[in-house]
Motif scaffolding. Structure first.
Motif, PDB file in Angstrom:
ATOM      1  N   PHE A 116      70.530 -72.409 -30.329  1.00 45.28           N
ATOM      2  CA  PHE A 116      69.482 -72.454 -29.309  1.00 45.28           C
ATOM      3  C   PHE A 116      69.219 -71.051 -28.784  1.00 45.28           C
ATOM      4  CE2 PHE A 116      73.408 -72.428 -26.988  1.00 45.28           C
ATOM      5  CZ  PHE A 116      73.142 -71.755 -25.798  1.00 45.28           C
TER       6      PHE A 116
ATOM      7  N   VAL B  31      73.239 -77.384 -23.194  1.00 38.75           N
ATOM      8  CA  VAL B  31      73.380 -77.629 -24.636  1.00 38.75           C
ATOM      9  C   VAL B  31      74.713 -78.307 -24.936  1.00 38.75           C
ATOM     10  CG1 VAL B  31      73.444 -76.553 -26.910  1.00 38.75           C
ATOM     11  CG2 VAL B  31      71.844 -75.716 -25.188  1.00 38.75           C
TER      12      VAL B  31
ATOM     13  N   ASP C 287      72.060 -72.900 -19.049  1.00 37.72           N
ATOM     14  CA  ASP C 287      71.630 -73.041 -20.444  1.00 37.72           C
ATOM     15  C   ASP C 287      72.751 -73.512 -21.359  1.00 37.72           C
ATOM     16  OD1 ASP C 287      69.418 -71.974 -19.246  1.00 37.72           O
ATOM     17  OD2 ASP C 287      69.208 -70.275 -20.591  1.00 37.72           O
TER      18      ASP C 287
ATOM     19  N   SER D 298      62.584 -70.074 -26.581  1.00 33.71           N
ATOM     20  CA  SER D 298      62.740 -70.559 -25.209  1.00 33.71           C
ATOM     21  C   SER D 298      62.075 -69.626 -24.200  1.00 33.71           C
ATOM     22  CB  SER D 298      64.230 -70.710 -24.859  1.00 33.71           C
ATOM     23  OG  SER D 298      64.867 -71.642 -25.689  1.00 33.71           O
TER      24      SER D 298
ATOM     25  N   THR E 206      64.908 -79.829 -28.586  1.00 31.41           N
ATOM     26  CA  THR E 206      64.572 -79.428 -27.226  1.00 31.41           C
ATOM     27  C   THR E 206      65.628 -79.980 -26.283  1.00 31.41           C
ATOM     28  OG1 THR E 206      62.192 -79.398 -27.665  1.00 31.41           O
ATOM     29  CG2 THR E 206      62.870 -79.547 -25.369  1.00 31.41           C
TER      30      THR E 206
ATOM     31  N   LEU F 231      64.877 -75.646 -23.198  1.00 34.14           N
ATOM     32  CA  LEU F 231      65.369 -74.727 -24.216  1.00 34.14           C
ATOM     33  C   LEU F 231      64.997 -75.261 -25.593  1.00 34.14           C
ATOM     34  CD1 LEU F 231      69.004 -74.189 -22.851  1.00 34.14           C
ATOM     35  CD2 LEU F 231      66.991 -72.789 -22.361  1.00 34.14           C
ATOM     36  N   ARG F 232      64.684 -74.343 -26.493  1.00 33.71           N
ATOM     37  CA  ARG F 232      64.367 -74.719 -27.873  1.00 33.71           C
ATOM     38  C   ARG F 232      65.498 -74.283 -28.793  1.00 33.71           C
ATOM     39  NH1 ARG F 232      60.211 -78.067 -26.462  1.00 33.71           N
ATOM     40  NH2 ARG F 232      58.755 -76.951 -25.101  1.00 33.71           N
ATOM     41  N   GLY F 233      65.786 -75.122 -29.732  1.00 33.10           N
ATOM     42  CA  GLY F 233      66.842 -74.803 -30.682  1.00 33.10           C
ATOM     43  C   GLY F 233      66.678 -75.596 -31.958  1.00 33.10           C
TER      44      GLY F 233
END
Length: 292
Positions: A65, A96, A92, A73, A7, A16-18
């Motif tokens: 991500f 990251v 974004d 996300s 995260t 954001l999720r990855g």
């Protein structure tokens, strides 16, 4: 190999999720070397998981991500999500890259597909990227589509997509079978992508141009000769926004990789593990063009 969930919180608070893949062995490991894989518009990060796993198997720490509004996300209702291509780059991608620098290494490299390869230069922390590999990178100005596809793409992406988006409040690409659903701002950025990309950024135009000018990573810009999106004109237009990034341009023919076709997406298919994927290691490790 299986990636570990990740995260990343953006400056504006959006999460954001990855996933992150870490080398599981010291054999061949490149200490502190990270690769962020930045995806195409409307493509799930999971599409790049096989390639990210391959990078980890070869000693890199790889990160994937989903952009805000996409995949893991995505919020429940993206109709109310204020998100554009410029947000994806400035917020974004930047978040990251920043996370990777702080938590993995300052020896940072990026593999960017389609808009992802172009958008990395919008990020403030893009100036800390050492090497960039782009795959079919461009910003979808309709005149740059490859001849033979231009009329069809103009109708689909620049007439139908904005009309459907304005009707629904977002672009329902998944139900149409075209791509993932897109936030309204992203879909309209694509549909109205100007010849001069920063011109579409409105009040963010100055910042976008400053970040593009500060991007100095060595770039290997790869595309396929049968890619309908990433024509020679599209590739060169994208590179002109980054005058301080020394770039090498490579046009791969399908038979160069023992394949009947490549197109815009196939280079991340595992069937290219022994050809294209191996070549990318050479660029990421030592900056040598494997297709010279």
């Amino acid at each position: 190999m299986t990636g570990r969930p990740l995260t990343v919180r953006c400056e504006d608070g959006y999460e954001l999720r990855g996933h992150i893949w870490e080398p599981c062995s010291l054999h061949g490991q490149l200490p502190g070397r990270a690769v962020v894989v930045v995806g195409a518009t409307g493509v799930l990060a999971s599409y790049y998981h096989r390639y990210a796993s391959f990078l980890a198997e070869n000693g890199f720490t790889a990160i994937t991500f989903d952009y805000r509004g996409i995949g893991q996300s995505r919020e429940a209702n993206i109709k109310n999500l204020q998100a554009s291509w410029y947000d994806w780059g400035l917020k974004d991608i930047d978040a990251v890259l920043h996370w990777a620098i702080d938590n993995v290494s300052q020896d940072l490299h990026v593999v960017g597909h389609s808009f992802g390869g172009f958008g990395v230069g919008l990020a403030k922390h893009g100036q800390q990227v050492k090497r960039l590999l782009t795959v079919g990178a461009q910003h979808a100005h309709w005149r740059d589509y490859r001849p033979g596809h231009r009329l069809h793409f103009w109708w689909r992406w620049h007439i139908l997509m904005p009309a459907i988006t304005l009707w629904h409040g977002y672009f329902p690409g998944k139900s149409l079978g075209w791509l993932e659903d897109l936030p309204k701002g992203v879909a309209l950025n694509w549909a109205r992508s100007p010849k001069d990309f920063p011109a579409g950024a409105g009040p963010m135009r100055k910042v976008v141009k400053e970040h593009q000018a500060s991007f100095t990573a060595a770039t290997l810009a790869v595309s396929a000769t049968d890619d309908p999106f990433a024509s020679e004109n599209a590739i060169m237009r994208g590179l002109k926004y980054y005058p301080n990034s020394p770039a090498i341009v490579v046009q791969l023919k399908p038979h160069d990789l023992n394949s009947p076709e490549i197109g815009h997406f196939a280079l991340f298919h595992s069937r290219f593990r022994g050809t294209f994927w191996l070549g990318t290691l050479q660029w990421l490790r030592d900056g040598t063009n494997p297709w010279a």
